[in-house]
Design an enzyme around this catalytic site. Sequence first.
Site, PDB file in Angstrom:
ATOM      1  N   LYS A  53      -7.508   0.926  -3.041  1.00  0.00           N
ATOM      2  CA  LYS A  53      -7.069   0.515  -1.705  1.00  0.00           C
ATOM      3  C   LYS A  53      -6.996   1.705  -0.752  1.00  0.00           C
ATOM      4  CE  LYS A  53      -5.304  -1.725   1.743  1.00  0.00           C
ATOM      5  NZ  LYS A  53      -4.003  -2.382   1.745  1.00  0.00           N
ATOM      6  N   LYS A 110      -0.047   5.733   8.053  1.00  0.00           N
ATOM      7  CA  LYS A 110       0.494   5.933   6.708  1.00  0.00           C
ATOM      8  C   LYS A 110      -0.622   5.895   5.679  1.00  0.00           C
ATOM      9  CE  LYS A 110       1.434   2.643   4.188  1.00  0.00           C
ATOM     10  NZ  LYS A 110       1.845   1.379   3.552  1.00  0.00           N
ATOM     11  N   THR A 133       0.866  -1.184   0.000  1.00  0.00           N
ATOM     12  CA  THR A 133       0.000   0.000   0.000  1.00  0.00           C
ATOM     13  C   THR A 133       0.896   1.225   0.000  1.00  0.00           C
ATOM     14  OG1 THR A 133      -1.727  -1.171   1.211  1.00  0.00           O
ATOM     15  CG2 THR A 133      -1.827   1.231   1.211  1.00  0.00           C
TER      16      THR A 133
END
Length: 311
Positions: A171, A246, A96
């Site tokens: 995502k 994050k 990711t």
Amino acid sequence: MSTIGWIGLGNMGSRMTANLVRAGHTVQGFDLSERAREQAASVGVRSVNSVAEAVAGADAVFTMLPKGAHVLSVFEGESGIWANADRRTLLIDSSTIDIETSTLLHARSGEAGFSFVDAPVSGGVSGAADGTLAFMLGGDPADCDRAAEFIGPMSGRIFKAGGPAMGISAKIANNMMLMINVVANSEGAQLAERMGLDPKVFWDIVSASSGRSWAQQTWYPQPGVSASSPANNNYEPGFAAELAAKDVGLALAAGAAAGIELPAAEIVGAQLDRLIAEGYGGRDCTLIAKYVDPAGRVAGWDGEDAGRSVA
């Protein structure tokens, strides 16, 4: 069966590769951590000592790393993927990362003669272990079809999201929604308890009602209610706060680039940053539930082990 190179054998990668091995594939795995390599070897991964060894003779190479900078670093340079993999090898990134880096990886892979697919996942450590992850693929349709063949043993669902970087775009938006649901789950669970409801009874009610969510089903912040909840294990990380922060940061950056406001994401981002500042970045992201109580208490948390990190 295929030979698959794998770079990144952490909590997710170690479990994902185990499913590939069980399916009969040969997996050549590399990680900077010797402990991670040993763990992978124990489930049948062929542990190697470099990126070059991992990609040698591979039909596909997966990267599963924490940040875009980490992914780019294993692609670049004389010891990297582009310099050492065969041009027939399909390159698949399941990390990711930020949209800019993913777009760059697509472009530079194409310039170097490779096919590249961004293929991030959803489902957490439990989904990785069970082989039920949802994969979101971005790239050329034919490359995505080819990637799906390798992904099969690790997945419950495979979605073709669109062209380059569309998998990672999906995502980022999904994980933002997940973390907003974590906040709703935290507040609802503790409000219900303070009003006198039995946690399991309330969980059953929500499970059949409009408050139901994946976070509520899987990460309910009360011990003994949801079998996979980090609250059952002192908030040991399934999805560490540092990594969740994050991902929320990626969503906020994408929102800024798109010119839209994401106020709920800003709230959960601030809570995750606070958790990290207190030294709990290595604990599970659902530990933000402790901010519901002004005293910083939440069921299942002993308040110890500040200073941990996933790094």
